[in-house]
Scaffold this motif. Structure first.
Motif, PDB file in Angstrom:
ATOM      1  N   LYS A 149      51.847  46.199  49.859  1.00 22.20           N
ATOM      2  CA  LYS A 149      52.407  44.871  50.060  1.00 22.20           C
ATOM      3  C   LYS A 149      53.667  44.711  49.214  1.00 22.20           C
ATOM      4  CE  LYS A 149      47.867  42.784  50.827  1.00 22.20           C
ATOM      5  NZ  LYS A 149      46.867  41.844  50.280  1.00 22.20           N
ATOM      6  N   ARG A 198      30.485  35.613  43.528  1.00 21.66           N
ATOM      7  CA  ARG A 198      30.276  36.553  44.625  1.00 21.66           C
ATOM      8  C   ARG A 198      28.826  37.046  44.655  1.00 21.66           C
ATOM      9  NH1 ARG A 198      29.548  38.867  49.166  1.00 21.66           N
ATOM     10  NH2 ARG A 198      29.676  41.116  49.212  1.00 21.66           N
ATOM     11  N   ALA A 227      39.868  35.890  48.149  1.00 23.84           N
ATOM     12  CA  ALA A 227      40.139  35.631  49.566  1.00 23.84           C
ATOM     13  C   ALA A 227      39.240  36.494  50.456  1.00 23.84           C
ATOM     14  CB  ALA A 227      41.613  35.901  49.867  1.00 23.84           C
ATOM     15  N   HIS A 228      39.068  37.754  50.095  1.00 19.16           N
ATOM     16  CA  HIS A 228      38.278  38.685  50.902  1.00 19.16           C
ATOM     17  C   HIS A 228      36.824  38.225  51.047  1.00 19.16           C
ATOM     18  CE1 HIS A 228      37.161  42.586  52.631  1.00 19.16           C
ATOM     19  NE2 HIS A 228      36.083  42.538  51.844  1.00 19.16           N
ATOM     20  N   PHE A 229      36.261  37.685  49.959  1.00 16.94           N
ATOM     21  CA  PHE A 229      34.849  37.287  49.988  1.00 16.94           C
ATOM     22  C   PHE A 229      34.657  35.783  50.200  1.00 16.94           C
ATOM     23  CE2 PHE A 229      34.525  41.351  47.631  1.00 16.94           C
ATOM     24  CZ  PHE A 229      33.643  41.994  48.484  1.00 16.94           C
ATOM     25  N   THR A 249      48.330  48.782  46.719  1.00 21.06           N
ATOM     26  CA  THR A 249      48.613  48.356  48.090  1.00 21.06           C
ATOM     27  C   THR A 249      50.092  48.567  48.378  1.00 21.06           C
ATOM     28  OG1 THR A 249      49.229  46.085  47.591  1.00 21.06           O
ATOM     29  CG2 THR A 249      46.878  46.544  47.813  1.00 21.06           C
ATOM     30  N   ASN A 264      43.069  37.403  43.218  1.00 22.70           N
ATOM     31  CA  ASN A 264      43.288  36.521  44.370  1.00 22.70           C
ATOM     32  C   ASN A 264      42.865  37.202  45.670  1.00 22.70           C
ATOM     33  OD1 ASN A 264      44.673  33.783  43.854  1.00 22.70           O
ATOM     34  ND2 ASN A 264      45.674  35.156  42.406  1.00 22.70           N
ATOM     35  N   ASP A 265      43.182  38.501  45.807  1.00 23.44           N
ATOM     36  CA  ASP A 265      42.756  39.256  46.990  1.00 23.44           C
ATOM     37  C   ASP A 265      41.233  39.310  47.085  1.00 23.44           C
ATOM     38  OD1 ASP A 265      45.431  39.759  47.515  1.00 23.44           O
ATOM     39  OD2 ASP A 265      45.380  41.837  46.800  1.00 23.44           O
ATOM     40  N   PHE A 266      40.576  39.551  45.949  1.00 23.63           N
ATOM     41  CA  PHE A 266      39.109  39.607  45.892  1.00 23.63           C
ATOM     42  C   PHE A 266      38.501  38.277  46.335  1.00 23.63           C
ATOM     43  CE2 PHE A 266      35.246  38.752  43.386  1.00 23.63           C
ATOM     44  CZ  PHE A 266      34.447  39.821  43.761  1.00 23.63           C
ATOM     45  N   TYR A 317      45.202  41.040  42.408  1.00 18.43           N
ATOM     46  CA  TYR A 317      43.931  41.657  42.794  1.00 18.43           C
ATOM     47  C   TYR A 317      42.796  40.632  42.802  1.00 18.43           C
ATOM     48  CZ  TYR A 317      39.533  44.187  42.152  1.00 18.43           C
ATOM     49  OH  TYR A 317      38.235  44.615  42.255  1.00 18.43           O
ATOM     50  N   ASP A 357      32.318  46.759  44.764  1.00 18.95           N
ATOM     51  CA  ASP A 357      32.422  46.583  46.218  1.00 18.95           C
ATOM     52  C   ASP A 357      33.825  46.161  46.661  1.00 18.95           C
ATOM     53  OD1 ASP A 357      32.284  44.089  45.115  1.00 18.95           O
ATOM     54  OD2 ASP A 357      30.828  43.284  46.525  1.00 18.95           O
ATOM     55  N   TYR A 358      34.786  46.208  45.734  1.00 21.36           N
ATOM     56  CA  TYR A 358      36.172  45.890  46.093  1.00 21.36           C
ATOM     57  C   TYR A 358      37.094  46.646  45.129  1.00 21.36           C
ATOM     58  CZ  TYR A 358      40.035  43.136  47.963  1.00 21.36           C
ATOM     59  OH  TYR A 358      41.186  42.741  48.598  1.00 21.36           O
TER      60      TYR A 358
END
Length: 200
Positions: A94, A23, A117-119, A92, A113-115, A111, A86-87
């Motif tokens: 979900k 990232r 996907a988000h970036f 959540t 995986n979410d990070f 978390y 930054d994340y």
């Protein structure tokens, strides 16, 4: 090269360290490739019920399990401390998510995986690809040799990169202390959750 020159960078490992490294490099404008030997990201946060065929880990032909997690493991740090700046690692709403302040291991993996996907990091990862060699070349670049297994066929690859960042953890090879006069080795069997003393 000048600081603002875009470089080709190899990152080895798609766990927490590899993902945040990818990232930051991507944010600085570099071209990033992440090598991940497993078929999913998450590193040591990937849980499996499997265990090594040799619990002490001295047999070179043993079945290797790269996770040291156990089923009921929860973090010993609050989620606020574990998140990236930054994340944030916030609870959540979900389905199937753990909202506790000290969540279980699955929540940490979710978390990460979410990070990713988000970036937009998932597209940078070469899953199922193991790096076998990294070496500095005379031209100042780095040679990276990797292999990928598909349908019992191994595909070998060699590439050059401007830089390499190793983020592959250190939990594969056990370190057994050689202490003079040590009469016992301690073995931990996950399935029994107990310690067994075994005479050398």
């Amino acid at each position: 090269m000048p600081q603002n020159t875009s470089k080709n960078v190899a990152v080895i490992g798609a766990g927490a360290a590899g993902l945040v490294t990818a990232r930051e490099l991507q944010r600085e404008g570099h071209n990033v490739v992440v090598f991940e030997r497993e078929n999913q990201l998450g590193g040591i946060w990937i849980y499996t019920a499997s265990t090594d065929s040799d619990p002490i880990g001295v047999d070179p032909n043993r079945k290797i399990v790269h996770s040291s997690l156990y089923s009921s493991l929860r973090t010993n740090l609050p989620r606020e401390v574990m998140g990236f700046r930054d994340y944030p690692f916030v609870a959540t709403k979900k389905d199937d998510r753990d909202s506790r302040r000290f969540p279980g291991h699955k929540e940490v993996l979710d978390y990460l995986n979410d990070f990713a996907a988000h970036f937009g990091l998932i597209g940078l990862v070469r899953f199922g690809t193991e790096v076998g060699y990294v070496g500095l070349l005379e031209n100042g670049k780095w040679k990276v040799s990797s292999r990928k297994r598909e349908n019992d066929v191994v595909f070998a690859n060699e590439e050059e990169y401007d830089a390499v960042v190793i983020c592959n953890g250190r939990h594969t090879e056990p370190r057994i202390a050689d202490i003079p006069g040590n009469l016992f080795k301690v073995l931990c069997f996950k399935e029994e959750n107990s310690l067994i003393l075994k005479n050398k």
